[in-house]
Design an enzyme around this catalytic site. Structure first.
Site, mmCIF file in Angstrom:
data_model
loop_
_atom_site.group_PDB
_atom_site.id
_atom_site.type_symbol
_atom_site.label_atom_id
_atom_site.label_comp_id
_atom_site.label_asym_id
_atom_site.label_seq_id
_atom_site.Cartn_x
_atom_site.Cartn_y
_atom_site.Cartn_z
ATOM 1 N N LYS A 181 42.447 44.386 43.687
ATOM 2 C CA LYS A 181 43.294 43.239 43.369
ATOM 3 C C LYS A 181 44.030 43.393 42.053
ATOM 4 O O LYS A 181 44.970 42.664 41.778
ATOM 5 C CB LYS A 181 42.477 41.956 43.386
ATOM 6 C CG LYS A 181 41.387 41.854 42.348
ATOM 7 C CD LYS A 181 40.670 40.513 42.509
ATOM 8 C CE LYS A 181 39.428 40.459 41.639
ATOM 9 N NZ LYS A 181 38.579 39.310 41.973
ATOM 10 N N ARG A 182 43.615 44.323 41.253
ATOM 11 C CA ARG A 182 44.363 44.565 40.021
ATOM 12 C C ARG A 182 45.713 45.181 40.309
ATOM 13 O O ARG A 182 46.659 45.026 39.548
ATOM 14 C CB ARG A 182 43.570 45.467 39.072
ATOM 15 C CG ARG A 182 43.091 44.723 37.831
ATOM 16 C CD ARG A 182 42.571 45.603 36.734
ATOM 17 N NE ARG A 182 43.559 45.743 35.659
ATOM 18 C CZ ARG A 182 43.590 44.962 34.570
ATOM 19 N NH1 ARG A 182 42.743 43.984 34.426
ATOM 20 N NH2 ARG A 182 44.485 45.164 33.636
#
Length: 483
Positions: free
Chosen positions: A247-248
RNA sequence: GGCCCCAUAGUCUAGCGGUUAGGACGUCGCCCUCUCACGGCGAAAACUUGGGUUCAAGUCCCAAUGGGGUCACCA
């Protein structure tokens, strides 16, 4: 023939879950088998009550319904591992009685120390030192303990991956896995093996990250004296750089794609082209067409990069094929529906002089990514280096994500704490957030807005803003090679 | 670091011993056109390297390199 997906309800429904669900679903439908949904909620510290429902909703939105599961029932229930504790307990006792497992009384402090020592030495040898393996534990069963598997001390353990062939690890490389935690709940390895066996799962289709655990599972099947299922490990979805999708670097929640205007059939189709091909030049196909031609012959093992641009291009094709009537329905269901519009009224009403003001006032509530170019010059805090600011914004996003609740109250708390921690006044920091979220200087109250915009859109826009800020710093030209 | 997996353009992929290495996204150019978009046409762009096997290797084998995964009382 029976397959399953076994997501853990620990956060937002993951696009990787949809990916693996797709292949399990299609395989089951193509072969006339059953597709089972099992919830792996044995981690009490991480499990979230709302997360399970989100998994159901998200998977239904993508259009991959299951034949058996916690909400629909089935002959092999319960399908929630938290409701199967007695079953695991029973099976641990079997292993204990057979001498295939043992009680371990080592404290987490001892294990941590051991691990620290091993990492420091870094000779490649890691894992539990089998301190309790030969202990006579009969007198100590009342004390807190875990139960570990008595792994064979040496010798090859092999399983057949249907895509890759035989994969072998030596037993000596694998330490004695914890099967039951001190809270009496099973670990993944135990629960997974017991459930797959009891639920008569014939094929385990899961992601590649499980390959190195599979020998542990095989050892468990052997300890029980059970026949293992067939294993098929799909390649891992990747970030642009090649690492496991995270998700980064990518929107990873299924809900993001829904909110960002992706059609479920397009997402399905796109996921279907990740590591699998329809055959020939064909890349656009329906779920049913995929089922009709499905075999495992067309798997490619290189980890596919999840490319939003390509997904969007495919989505465009689907969009263009819709009748005007269908398209209207899709747009209405997306954001022109009464509930969504109604939520915006509180924000818009006092700022409207005519009905005509509504849409221009809140245009960013009906958008995905925003064009930040026109406001780029204002995307700053005086005296703060762009790189620092960009990182601070990412940090803020993570603070939001750490909170399970997405509400005005929580968002304000986190934002205020964040600004303060950086020594910024709200007056300096909030306009920046506002700009990143709306590309506007004047908007309704920031946190009210964030509430209706939703978590997925907000974190995407904030990350994009951070990226835009980073991009304002010209990358220095590479130094000319020394003569 | 140990172990394991993987390897065709920037990206997704076709190829399953003999191909001018095909398609798609993206990029660039042209056409269509009141604009934009769509659409059409075209271009640039790939078999990681080195050894084998074979008459013949992107395709089979080995190694190196590179990338990835995994080594928790998380899944």
């Amino acid at each position: 023939m029976r397959v399953r997906i076994a997501p853990s309800p620990t956060g937002d429904p993951h696009v990787g879950t949809a990916y693996i669900a797709l292949f399990n679903y299609v395989f089951a439908k193509a072969r006339g088998g059953k597709f089972v949904l099992r919830i792996e909620d044995t981690d009490q510290t991480r499990a979230r009550s709302d997360s399970e429902q989100m998994i159901f909703d998200a998977l239904r939105w993508v259009g991959l319904p299951w034949d058996e599961g916690p909400d629909v029932g089935g002959p092999f229930g319960p399908y929630r591992q938290s409701e199967r504790s007695a079953i695991y307990r029973e099976h641990v006792d079997i292993l204990l009685a057979k001498g295939e497992a043992y009680r371990c009384f080592c404290t987490s402090e001892r294990l941590e120390k051991l691990r620290a020592l091993q990492v420091a030495g870094d000779d490649g040898h890691r894992g539990y030192d089998r301190h309790c393996r030969e202990l006579d534990s009969s007198a100590r069963v009342g004390e807190p303990h875990v139960v570990r598997l008595k792994m064979p001390l040496a010798g090859p353990i092999t399983f057949r991956d249907e895509f890759r062939g035989d994969i072998t690890r030596d037993a000596s490389e694998i330490d004695d896995q914890v099967l039951m935690k001190s809270d009496g709940l099973p670990t993944y390895h135990l629960a997974n093996v017991v459930d797959d066996h009891l639920m008569e799962i014939s094929h385990v289709v899961r992601a590649e990250e499980w390959i190195s655990s599979t020998q542990k599972h095989v050892a468990l099947y052997q300890a029980f004296g059970w026949e293992p299922p067939q294993f098929l490990h799909m390649p891992l979805l990747r970030n642009a750089g090649g690492s496991k999708i995270s998700k980064r670097k990518n929107p990873v929640s299924i809900y993001y794609y829904r909110d960002a205007g992706i059609l479920p059939e397009a997402l399905r189709n796109f996921l279907g082209t990740m590591g699998w091909s329809f055959g020939g030049d064909r890349e656009k196909f329906t779920l049913q067409e995929m089922i009709d031609v499905f075999t495992w012959d067309h798997i490619s093992l290189g980890g596919p990069v999840f490319d939003m641009v390509k997904l969007t291009a495919l989505n465009e094709k689907y969009l263009h094929e819709l009748s005007h009537d269908e398209l209207a329905d899709r747009v209405i269901a997306w954001r022109l529906n009464k509930p969504y519009i109604a939520r915006l009224m509180g924000l818009a009403q006092k700022r409207m002089k005519r009905l005509t003001d509504f849409i221009p006032l809140l245009d960013y509530c009906f958008a995905g990514d925003l064009d930040l170019a026109p406001v780029l010059a204002d995307l700053k805090i005086d005296g703060v280096a762009p790189a620092v600011l960009a990182e601070a914004i990412r940090e803020l996003v993570e603070k939001y994500e750490a909170r399970t609740e997405w509400s005005h109250k929580v968002l304000e708390e986190e934002s205020k704490a964040w600004a303060t921690a950086h020594g910024w006044k709200p007056k300096q920091a909030y306009p920046l957030i506002r700009l990143g979220l709306t590309a506007r200087k004047e908007t309704p109250g920031l946190f009210d807005l964030m509430e209706v915009l939703g978590k997925e859109i907000c974190r995407r826009r904030l990350r994009e803003a951070a990226r835009a800020i980073d991009a304002t710093v010209p990358t220095p030209a590479p130094a000319p090679p020394a003569a």
